[in-house]
Write a protein that holds these residues in place. Structure first.
Motif, PDB file in Angstrom:
ATOM      1  N   ARG A 134     -24.528  88.164   2.663  1.00  0.00           N
ATOM      2  CA  ARG A 134     -23.998  89.390   3.277  1.00  0.00           C
ATOM      3  C   ARG A 134     -24.521  89.524   4.702  1.00  0.00           C
ATOM      4  N   ALA A 154     -28.807  87.721  -1.089  1.00  0.00           N
ATOM      5  CA  ALA A 154     -27.428  87.680  -1.583  1.00  0.00           C
ATOM      6  C   ALA A 154     -27.382  87.460  -3.089  1.00  0.00           C
ATOM      7  N   GLU A 196     -28.706  90.540  -4.996  1.00  0.00           N
ATOM      8  CA  GLU A 196     -27.700  91.600  -5.010  1.00  0.00           C
ATOM      9  C   GLU A 196     -26.620  91.286  -6.037  1.00  0.00           C
TER      10      GLU A 196
END
Length: 218
Positions: A71, A83, A86
């Motif tokens: 991201r 990333a 998440e």
């Protein structure tokens, strides 16, 4: 009861610029396959769900591997770890750099040190206590942030660092509660090449097990 295999997400970090090689390191040929497939296959033996994390514009569709993208673009290995954390939600993740072809399932299990307590909590849908928040290998006296287990609680401090432009992985490990796991010759799993990484065309031609390369970077 859930085990590490079902409770932890594996991630191969493949977002590096590969400046020394002049092309995408993850696709270099290694034993007849793309380099990234070696750590990917090792993680698949230890975990049910494994993804490749890279920058936008790379898909690795020809390799048939699931891919997620950073991201925070262009911010190095911490962006890749963020990333996958998440994406994984409450689950911890075990990350391995794509340029580590000599890693083993035994090494992954040793560094992760997944405990019975963690299995019990996972079966109840509860994340294990985030102490330590991370467990990383130590190779030739140097911590390896791109070979280790990160709890879901690492995501927020990682995002703060990325937004602030503080991108040094070793400083992040200093900031959180990190367990360092030395990989030493007295271990039954030890080989002198376990965490040697591929950085140059010469590394492809000459596998020198006695010499550890510099700490890996995406």
């Amino acid at each position: 009861m859930p085990s590490m295999k079902t409770s932890v997400v594996g991630a191969v970090l493949a977002g590096g610029e590969s400046r020394r090689l002049g092309r995408d390191k993850a696709l270099l040929p290694w034993s007849g396959k793309a380099l990234l497939l070696r750590p990917f296959e090792v993680l698949r033996q230890a975990m049910s769900e494994v993804v490749v994390v890279t920058v936008r514009g790379r898909s690795y569709g020809e390799l048939g591997v699931p891919v997620i993208h950073d991201r925070f673009e262009g911010l190095g290995p911490l962006a890749g770890i963020h990333a996958v954390l998440e994406w994984a939600g409450p689950r911890p993740v075990f990350v391995v750099a794509c340029d580590l072809p000599f890693v083993s399932v035994e090494l992954v299990n040793h560094v992760a040190d997944w405990s019975t307590e963690q299995e019990v909590l996972a079966s109840a849908g509860v994340e294990a206590p985030a102490h330590p928040r991370a467990r990383v290998a130590v190779w030739h006296g140097r911590r390896q942030p791109l070979f280790g287990l990160y709890s879901a609680s690492c995501r927020e401090p990682l995002e703060t660092r990325l937004r602030d432009g503080r991108l040094e992985a070793w400083r992040f490990l200093d900031e959180i509660d990190t367990a360092s796991v030395p990989i030493t010759p007295d271990l039954a799993l030890y080989r002198p090449d376990l965490l040697v990484n591929i950085n140059s065309p010469g590394d492809l031609r000459h596998r020198v097990p006695e010499e550890a390369a510099e700490p890996s970077s995406r």
